[in-house]
Design an enzyme around this catalytic site. Structure first.
Site, PDB file in Angstrom:
ATOM      1  N   ASP A  66     -23.381 -29.547   9.342  1.00 37.94           N
ATOM      2  CA  ASP A  66     -24.058 -29.236  10.593  1.00 37.94           C
ATOM      3  C   ASP A  66     -25.174 -30.263  10.787  1.00 37.94           C
ATOM      4  O   ASP A  66     -25.888 -30.598   9.835  1.00 37.94           O
ATOM      5  CB  ASP A  66     -24.667 -27.839  10.519  1.00 37.94           C
ATOM      6  CG  ASP A  66     -24.604 -27.096  11.839  1.00 37.94           C
ATOM      7  OD1 ASP A  66     -24.739 -27.757  12.886  1.00 37.94           O
ATOM      8  OD2 ASP A  66     -24.417 -25.868  11.821  1.00 37.94           O
ATOM      9  N   ASP A  77     -25.142 -29.790  16.683  1.00 41.39           N
ATOM     10  CA  ASP A  77     -25.789 -28.693  17.380  1.00 41.39           C
ATOM     11  C   ASP A  77     -26.280 -29.151  18.759  1.00 41.39           C
ATOM     12  O   ASP A  77     -26.870 -30.233  18.887  1.00 41.39           O
ATOM     13  CB  ASP A  77     -26.974 -28.205  16.529  1.00 41.39           C
ATOM     14  CG  ASP A  77     -27.521 -26.878  16.968  1.00 41.39           C
ATOM     15  OD1 ASP A  77     -26.797 -25.881  16.857  1.00 41.39           O
ATOM     16  OD2 ASP A  77     -28.690 -26.841  17.404  1.00 41.39           O
ATOM     17  N   GLU A  91     -21.260 -28.984  19.752  1.00 40.67           N
ATOM     18  CA  GLU A  91     -21.633 -27.706  20.355  1.00 40.67           C
ATOM     19  C   GLU A  91     -22.296 -28.010  21.691  1.00 40.67           C
ATOM     20  O   GLU A  91     -23.281 -28.751  21.751  1.00 40.67           O
ATOM     21  CB  GLU A  91     -22.600 -26.928  19.455  1.00 40.67           C
ATOM     22  CG  GLU A  91     -22.912 -25.548  20.018  1.00 40.67           C
ATOM     23  CD  GLU A  91     -24.239 -24.984  19.544  1.00 40.67           C
ATOM     24  OE1 GLU A  91     -24.339 -23.755  19.431  1.00 40.67           O
ATOM     25  OE2 GLU A  91     -25.184 -25.760  19.305  1.00 40.67           O
ATOM     26  N   HIS A 110     -22.581 -18.184  13.421  1.00 41.43           N
ATOM     27  CA  HIS A 110     -23.932 -17.776  13.017  1.00 41.43           C
ATOM     28  C   HIS A 110     -24.814 -17.384  14.194  1.00 41.43           C
ATOM     29  O   HIS A 110     -25.870 -16.775  14.001  1.00 41.43           O
ATOM     30  CB  HIS A 110     -24.594 -18.903  12.226  1.00 41.43           C
ATOM     31  CG  HIS A 110     -24.839 -20.126  13.060  1.00 41.43           C
ATOM     32  ND1 HIS A 110     -23.815 -20.931  13.507  1.00 41.43           N
ATOM     33  CD2 HIS A 110     -25.985 -20.676  13.537  1.00 41.43           C
ATOM     34  CE1 HIS A 110     -24.316 -21.917  14.232  1.00 41.43           C
ATOM     35  NE2 HIS A 110     -25.630 -21.795  14.256  1.00 41.43           N
ATOM     36  N   ASP A 111     -24.416 -17.733  15.425  1.00 41.17           N
ATOM     37  CA  ASP A 111     -25.197 -17.419  16.617  1.00 41.17           C
ATOM     38  C   ASP A 111     -24.625 -16.272  17.437  1.00 41.17           C
ATOM     39  O   ASP A 111     -25.205 -15.896  18.456  1.00 41.17           O
ATOM     40  CB  ASP A 111     -25.280 -18.655  17.526  1.00 41.17           C
ATOM     41  CG  ASP A 111     -26.264 -19.697  17.031  1.00 41.17           C
ATOM     42  OD1 ASP A 111     -27.200 -19.323  16.282  1.00 41.17           O
ATOM     43  OD2 ASP A 111     -26.106 -20.881  17.389  1.00 41.17           O
TER      44      ASP A 111
END
Length: 572
Positions: free
Chosen positions: A104, A212, A275, A348-349
């Site tokens: 990430d 991200d 993302e 995770h979000d």
């Protein structure tokens, strides 16, 4: 550096990715926080799923204001998670099992404790001042007072997106927490520093990056360097700045430059995932068009925004299956000839899929988790499995805001209280949609703390771990875990799953999710009853088809009555 020449350029179309959130996966030293040695101890579980890639959420040095998405050193591991030697061992351990590691990476912003920002903040004359977005107070306003911010943009984490720096007498931009200042990608020195860092990670053996909020890198800047106000948000003094930084004017240029500077000319098979909140299908076609050399696939948010009301994420709205099918079908059709889809229910979000899209009651939890997995994995695109999804982990029954750890939820509740709005509705929103739901510790067994830690876990363990855990499902052929293993194997074994055309059937049916996949003379039919009631189905021509997979041990075909949460994959 990876040098495997046997892998096809688009190998990831047949791959399945498993996401690990290190803080919550496995704790090796009893401090209550997951770490890299803990991950190493559980690699055989990951390998048993048959996945091809692990996406590792951030383990870089960080003050942990946003659980590691605020990076203070891109090239070191935070002691909370272990060491660089531990990370090297993880890379080796995965590679030995034929699994790639995707890191990430957050390059829209850093931590305010990163050396770059510390230098930038030291004075207005700093050589790194322009590495971040610094601006004076609004003309005619009192600096440091509400309303004096350079623009009216709202932060994603509540409040204004600008923070007043008393020492140098200017504001800096932070689209997220005030401890996450945005990098200025207009500055070529910033871009070159980021690319150099990425190259060093590839040299270390990393196989790519999940980046991200990467479509926020380019801000829409006027010729004089100015930034503009956004449209006022309902009931707030703040405005919506997204038109000025989501998919900004230079974003394609930046991502193409990144590809050429970091990946071009290297041996090996890499994966780049962007993302991209707010990305449209038209934009995604450009981002993922192989000839443009930007990214391999994007994460889009359309389908996970369908249960949000006009006030945003925590304004709960019902999830309508017809709307969900319409959204996912649009993306299947939109990227059919150019580009590629990322397939996910949760990460995770996002809250847990079985609680959000399924039925997490004891009666239907296993079946609905298997049905959701079947539908997702049989779409065209690369499926992502988030840790715990493979055993049907559910949302956490929080009872108090003191149990929360997520900065987004905590600040939302405080913001609502400060505006004297409905705090009960806000709490319900957090219970259903809060990010802590996905971050409760992985449930390995029925012991205290679910086998995650011998200490006090950083976030509470879901009490249902006594019955929902890896050990309980390990050897159960009818478990969610066994079903996910079969789903992964099916994608590897049947080229039609990865490469077949997608055609939605019964798009207006309120309970059934039905579609076909077709490739090289092989056709699959996927039928799924996504509700807790018997539902009649009648698809002709499939009576003699081979059953490849079912959520029940005695799967039914394409005609007759589908039982609650029954999903079947047929081949002809």
């Amino acid at each position: 550096m990876s040098t495997d020449q046997s892998i096809e350029p688009d190998w990831w179309k047949s791959a399945v990715v498993y996401q690990i959130y290190p803080r919550s996966f496995a704790d090796s030293n009893g401090d209550g926080v997951g770490d890299i040695p803990g991950i190493l101890s559980r690699l055989d579980h990951v390998a048993s799923l048959g996945v091809d890639v692990v996406w590792l959420s951030p383990v870089y040095r960080s003050p942990m204001d946003d659980n590691g998405y605020d990076i203070s050193d891109y090239e070191d591991v935070d002691p909370l998670f272990g060491s660089l030697a531990d990370l090297d061992a993880l890379i080796a351990g995965l590679h030995e099992r034929g699994i790639k590691l995707v890191m990430d990476l957050v390059v829209n912003h850093t931590s305010d404790e990163h050396a770059w920002f510390v230098e930038s903040r030291s004075s207005r004359e700093s050589p790194k001042r322009d590495w971040y977005w610094w601006r004076p107070a609004r003309e005619g306003a009192v600096a440091g007072q509400p309303g004096a911010e350079p623009t009216n943009w709202a932060s994603f984490f509540s409040g204004p997106a600008w923070h007043w720096d008393e020492a140098t007498g200017e504001y800096y931009l932070h689209l997220f927490s005030r401890k996450q200042p945005d990098l200025n990608w207009e500055n070529p020195e910033v871009r070159q520093a980021v690319y150099a860092m990425m190259r060093r990670w590839l040299d270390r053996g990393v196989d790519g990056f999940r980046m991200d909020v990467v479509n926020l890198l380019s801000k829409d800047v006027g010729a004089d360097g100015s930034l503009r106000d956004g449209e006022a948000l309902p009931g707030q003094a703040l405005g919506d700045g997204t038109p000025f930084y989501m998919g900004g004017p230079r974003i394609h240029e930046f991502l193409h430059e990144m590809h050429m500077e970091v990946f071009a000319g290297r041996d090996g098979a890499f994966l780049t995932v962007g993302e991209m909140p707010g990305v449209t299908i038209e934009q995604a076609r450009l981002f993922t068009d192989a000839e443009r050399r930007e990214v391999d696939m994007v994460f889009q948010f359309e389908h996970v925004d369908l249960d949000s009301g006009p006030a945003g994420k925590f304004d709960l709205a019902p999830m309508d299956l017809v709307e969900l099918k319409t959204s996912l079908n649009r993306w299947q059709e939109g990227l059919a000839d150019v580009g590629w889809n990322s397939l996910y229910w949760n990460n995770h979000d996002q809250p847990r899929a079985v609680s959000r899209f399924g039925d997490d009651s004891p009666q239907w939890r296993t079946l609905s988790a298997k049905a959701l997995g079947t539908v997702l994995h049989l779409h065209r695109g690369t499926p992502y499995v988030y840790q715990g999804e493979e055993i049907g982990m559910a949302n956490m029954p929080f009872t108090s805001d003191t149990e929360l750890r997520d900065i987004e939820s905590i600040r939302h509740l405080a913001d609502v209280a400060a505006r004297h709005e409905d705090t009960d509705a806000a709490w319900q929103g957090v219970l259903v949609k809060g990010r802590d739901n996905a971050r409760t510790p992985m449930q390995w067994d029925a012991s205290t703390n679910a086998g995650f830690t011998t200490g006090d876990p950083w976030l509470g363990v879901n009490p249902d771990h006594a019955s929902v855990n890896v050990a309980a499902q390990q050897d159960d052929p009818d478990s969610v875990l066994a079903h996910y293993r079969r789903l992964v194997a099916l994608r590897h074994d049947e080229p039609v799953v990865a490469h077949g055309d997608f055609t939605m059937l019964l798009p207006e049916h309120p309970r059934l999710y039905v579609f076909t996949r077709d490739h090289d003379g092989v056709e699959l039919l996927v039928v799924a009853n996504l509700c807790s009631e018997d539902t009649e189905i009648g698809i002709e021509g499939w009576d003699d088809a081979e059953v490849l997979l079912g959520t029940y041990q005695d799967p039914r075909g394409a005609s007759g009555i589908l039982r609650p949460w029954e999903a079947t994959v047929l081949r002809r």
